[in-house]
Design an enzyme around this catalytic site. Sequence first.
Site, PDB file in Angstrom:
ATOM      1  N   HIS A 148       0.728  -1.236  -0.003  1.00 35.20           N
ATOM      2  CA  HIS A 148       0.062  -0.128  -0.035  1.00 35.20           C
ATOM      3  C   HIS A 148       0.753   1.275   0.037  1.00 35.20           C
ATOM      4  O   HIS A 148       0.256   2.235  -0.439  1.00 35.20           O
ATOM      5  CB  HIS A 148      -0.824   0.120   1.350  1.00 35.20           C
ATOM      6  CG  HIS A 148      -1.882  -1.016   1.300  1.00 35.20           C
ATOM      7  ND1 HIS A 148      -2.815  -1.276   0.232  1.00 35.20           N
ATOM      8  CD2 HIS A 148      -2.216  -1.961   2.189  1.00 35.20           C
ATOM      9  CE1 HIS A 148      -3.629  -2.415   0.534  1.00 35.20           C
ATOM     10  NE2 HIS A 148      -3.225  -2.659   1.698  1.00 35.20           N
ATOM     11  N   ASP A 183      -2.855 -10.895  -1.763  1.00 34.99           N
ATOM     12  CA  ASP A 183      -3.247 -10.580  -0.650  1.00 34.99           C
ATOM     13  C   ASP A 183      -4.739 -10.139  -0.613  1.00 34.99           C
ATOM     14  O   ASP A 183      -5.274  -9.885  -1.699  1.00 34.99           O
ATOM     15  CB  ASP A 183      -2.294  -9.177  -0.227  1.00 34.99           C
ATOM     16  CG  ASP A 183      -2.851  -8.674   1.300  1.00 34.99           C
ATOM     17  OD1 ASP A 183      -1.849  -8.795   1.847  1.00 34.99           O
ATOM     18  OD2 ASP A 183      -3.862  -8.110   1.473  1.00 34.99           O
ATOM     19  N   HIS A 185      -6.282  -7.577   0.217  1.00 32.72           N
ATOM     20  CA  HIS A 185      -6.388  -6.161  -0.204  1.00 32.72           C
ATOM     21  C   HIS A 185      -5.938  -5.958  -1.691  1.00 32.72           C
ATOM     22  O   HIS A 185      -5.089  -6.609  -2.071  1.00 32.72           O
ATOM     23  CB  HIS A 185      -5.815  -5.453   0.991  1.00 32.72           C
ATOM     24  CG  HIS A 185      -6.294  -5.432   2.495  1.00 32.72           C
ATOM     25  ND1 HIS A 185      -5.905  -6.466   3.321  1.00 32.72           N
ATOM     26  CD2 HIS A 185      -7.494  -5.002   2.855  1.00 32.72           C
ATOM     27  CE1 HIS A 185      -6.484  -6.128   4.308  1.00 32.72           C
ATOM     28  NE2 HIS A 185      -7.471  -5.535   4.198  1.00 32.72           N
ATOM     29  N   ASP A 277      -3.602 -13.000   4.347  1.00 31.09           N
ATOM     30  CA  ASP A 277      -5.059 -12.657   4.947  1.00 31.09           C
ATOM     31  C   ASP A 277      -6.102 -12.968   3.809  1.00 31.09           C
ATOM     32  O   ASP A 277      -7.227 -12.915   4.153  1.00 31.09           O
ATOM     33  CB  ASP A 277      -5.180 -11.108   5.035  1.00 31.09           C
ATOM     34  CG  ASP A 277      -4.816 -10.164   3.872  1.00 31.09           C
ATOM     35  OD1 ASP A 277      -4.299 -10.825   2.759  1.00 31.09           O
ATOM     36  OD2 ASP A 277      -4.552  -9.012   4.063  1.00 31.09           O
TER      37      ASP A 277
END
Length: 333
Positions: A148, A183, A185, A277
């Site tokens: 990110h 991931d 996200h 995750d």
Amino acid sequence: SPSCADDKKRRVCYYYDPGIAHIKFSDDHVMVPARVAMAHSLVGVYGMLGDMRRLCTRPATEAEIRRFHSPEYVDLLRDLTPESYANDAALRQKAEDHHGIGGEDDCPAFDRLWKYCRGYAGGSLAAARALVDGASDIAINWSGGMHHASACKATGFCYVNDIVLAINELLGAFSRVIYVDIDAHHGDGVQDAFLDSNRVMTLSFHRYGKITPHKNFFPGSGAVNEIGAGAGEHYSVNVPLDAGVRDDVYHTLFKPIVGKAMEVFQPEAIVLQCGADSLSGDRLGGMELSVRGHAECVGFLRGFNLPLLLVGGGGGYTINHVASAWCYETAVA
Ligand code: TV7
Ligand code: CA
Ligand code: ZN
């Protein structure tokens, strides 16, 4: 041997810095860097350390981090400590108002923050160099993968974007690099860094959409219509998913999409962000992959026989699951 590895061996190198075991974002933070130490102990217990070259390297230098991150942001990261954050009001305000640190506490100013960032970034850079040198076929840094972080801002537990630094290192030797992000996200920081590049194709699979009537799953980007810009148009690929996606559905998407991207883009190197995750039972992700299904992504990309950089990173908030997955994926490599 693990289900998704073919029997031809690869030369694998592996980065691990024991200092990671002592890093704490805060007492109750969901991001627990010590999970990397757990993965590492499992890798040792399963007897894999003797089968890999251990990457002994130095932390990333300030100059290396400045190759992507902005001057003011790097100055701040270097000077920020829990003490300076508490005692220097101007520094604190700069951190919160302009650089995403402190404030709401996804990205706190914790003890040894700068050392931690230089450590995992150094690992990803060394891993990239091992592939550039041709010394290894696969290079692993489970402490990297902080997808990110942007040039001037920390966000979503990520301060320094080691993936962008590593891809830039790979671009010194390879014409085209593909980045795949599993991931839960969206890999927004990496996508944005190479948004207008046709030398880097980014693919992210992620949960997307409302989690309450007023709140999107973090970070809220990664719709199918985000495709890149300028020369990079069609070089960003997004696969937004609902919560609860299992192995079968995931792989009916992952294999054809990644396979087609490999075919048309013809990359010379691969970077895979293995955020854990997306595993079933994760505290944040809400997806339902098994360790085997997650590792199948590693096996699938390994099968292309190109220089492969594996970063962990990133997500994984039920830490025993994370350790199992990254240990198993080390075995797949
Ligand atoms: C790669 N979700 C990072 C994913 C980053 C997700 C968020 C939390 C969270 C933070 C905590 C905490 C949490 C139970 C979960 C809008 C907010 C809501 C902060 C409390 N518990 C990766 C980032 C995401 C921090 N952030 O891709 C300390 O959940 O949704 C948000 C933003 C504002 C800030 N607050 C959360 O996996 C590494 N944060 C407990 C303690
Ligand atoms: Ca993703
Ligand atoms: Zn995540």
